[in-house]
Design a protein around this motif. Structure first.
Motif, mmCIF file in Angstrom:
data_model
loop_
_atom_site.group_PDB
_atom_site.id
_atom_site.type_symbol
_atom_site.label_atom_id
_atom_site.label_comp_id
_atom_site.label_asym_id
_atom_site.label_seq_id
_atom_site.Cartn_x
_atom_site.Cartn_y
_atom_site.Cartn_z
ATOM 1 N N GLY A 90 -37.235 -35.441 -6.913
ATOM 2 C CA GLY A 90 -37.806 -36.541 -7.669
ATOM 3 C C GLY A 90 -39.016 -37.137 -6.988
ATOM 4 N N ALA A 91 -38.822 -38.263 -6.297
ATOM 5 C CA ALA A 91 -39.923 -38.935 -5.627
ATOM 6 C C ALA A 91 -40.360 -38.159 -4.390
ATOM 7 N N PRO A 92 -41.657 -38.161 -4.094
ATOM 8 C CA PRO A 92 -42.131 -37.501 -2.875
ATOM 9 C C PRO A 92 -41.644 -38.233 -1.630
ATOM 10 N N VAL A 93 -41.655 -37.538 -0.495
ATOM 11 C CA VAL A 93 -41.281 -38.128 0.781
ATOM 12 C C VAL A 93 -42.535 -38.690 1.437
ATOM 13 N N LEU A 94 -42.511 -39.977 1.768
ATOM 14 C CA LEU A 94 -43.660 -40.653 2.365
ATOM 15 C C LEU A 94 -43.439 -40.818 3.858
ATOM 16 N N SER A 95 -44.422 -40.449 4.658
ATOM 17 C CA SER A 95 -44.284 -40.530 6.110
ATOM 18 C C SER A 95 -45.584 -41.025 6.739
#
Length: 243
Positions: A174-179
């Motif tokens: 679903g949502a992208p992984v933010l880093s």
């Protein structure tokens, strides 16, 4: 490495079996034995652990709900007699899934996986390289929302750079992984034969490219712009294309 662990199950025989496995495994230290999820929730607040072996079907509060209430630093291994829970278990970021009756061979395979995960996590926590990012042969571990998240190379579609952050877009997610990291550091960690920077704000997985047309790369549900300075490198990588 020694991992502190706890076991939770409403079946006494299952508790006894897992306890016997833990006690004969040198890399594990038993910190708690709980007969239901409510008891475990109270116990884990006072005595947190690295690894929790957790039954799913229990009265009052089931294991799936408990897994959402414990600290993110505790990794969960679900133990159940019902195989249909496997997919649901991985949705809540379970480390592994053991089907009852659990053999010691399967238990040790799971322990080995846990040791590998914690080894990488602790290495990342003490690293100054790319904000604690650590790579293995098949993926990269990144810090995201106070957790260490594994990004598999095979499933990674593309990466988008946003100033001091990057977004990882993964297939069937679903949502992208933010880093928190920059594109330059990340670019150096991704396999060069599989990933290519095509724009100052985008890195793509070459194997996921569906077509290239008019200065854009078509991926699954995404069109990625190609920067002028990256066109020649892209042409060499994927062959001559109409751009």
């Amino acid at each position: 490495m020694i991992l502190k662990c706890a076991i939770t199950d409403d079946e006494p025989l299952a508790l006894d079996l897992l306890e016997s496995y833990v006690k004969k495994t040198p890399s594990l230290e038993l910190e708690g034995r709980y007969r239901n999820a409510v008891e475990a929730l109270a116990g884990l607040k006072e005595n947190p652990v690295d690894l929790l072996f957790l039954d799913i079907q229990m009265p009052e509060l089931d294991g799936m709900e408990l897994s959402k209430m414990i600290p993110a630093s505790t990794r969960v291994v679900f133990t159940t007699a019902f195989g249909q829970y496997a997919i649901e278990g991985y949705k809540v970021n379970a480390l592994d899934y053991l089907l009852k009756p659990v053999s010691y061979q399967e238990f040790m395979r799971c322990v080995g996986k846990a040791i590998e995960w914690f080894s990488i996590a602790r290495k990342a926590a003490g690293s100054n390289n790319a904000a604690g990012t650590v790579r293995d042969n098949s993926g990269v571990y990144v810090k995201s929302e106070y957790r260490l998240v594994r990004i598999p190379f095979d499933g990674l579609l593309y990466v988008e750079g946003l100033k001091d952050y990057v977004k990882f877009y993964i297939e069937s997610s679903g949502a992208p992984v933010l880093s928190l990291m920059n594109m330059r550091d990340l670019e150096g960690m991704l396999p060069r034969d599989r990933f290519l920077r095509v724009h100052r704000s985008f890195i793509v997985n070459i194997s996921k490219i569906r077509s290239i047309d008019r200065g854009r790369i078509m991926l699954e549900n995404a069109n990625i712009p190609i920067g002028d300075t990256y066109k020649e490198t892209l042409q060499k990588m994927v062959g001559k294309c109409m751009m």
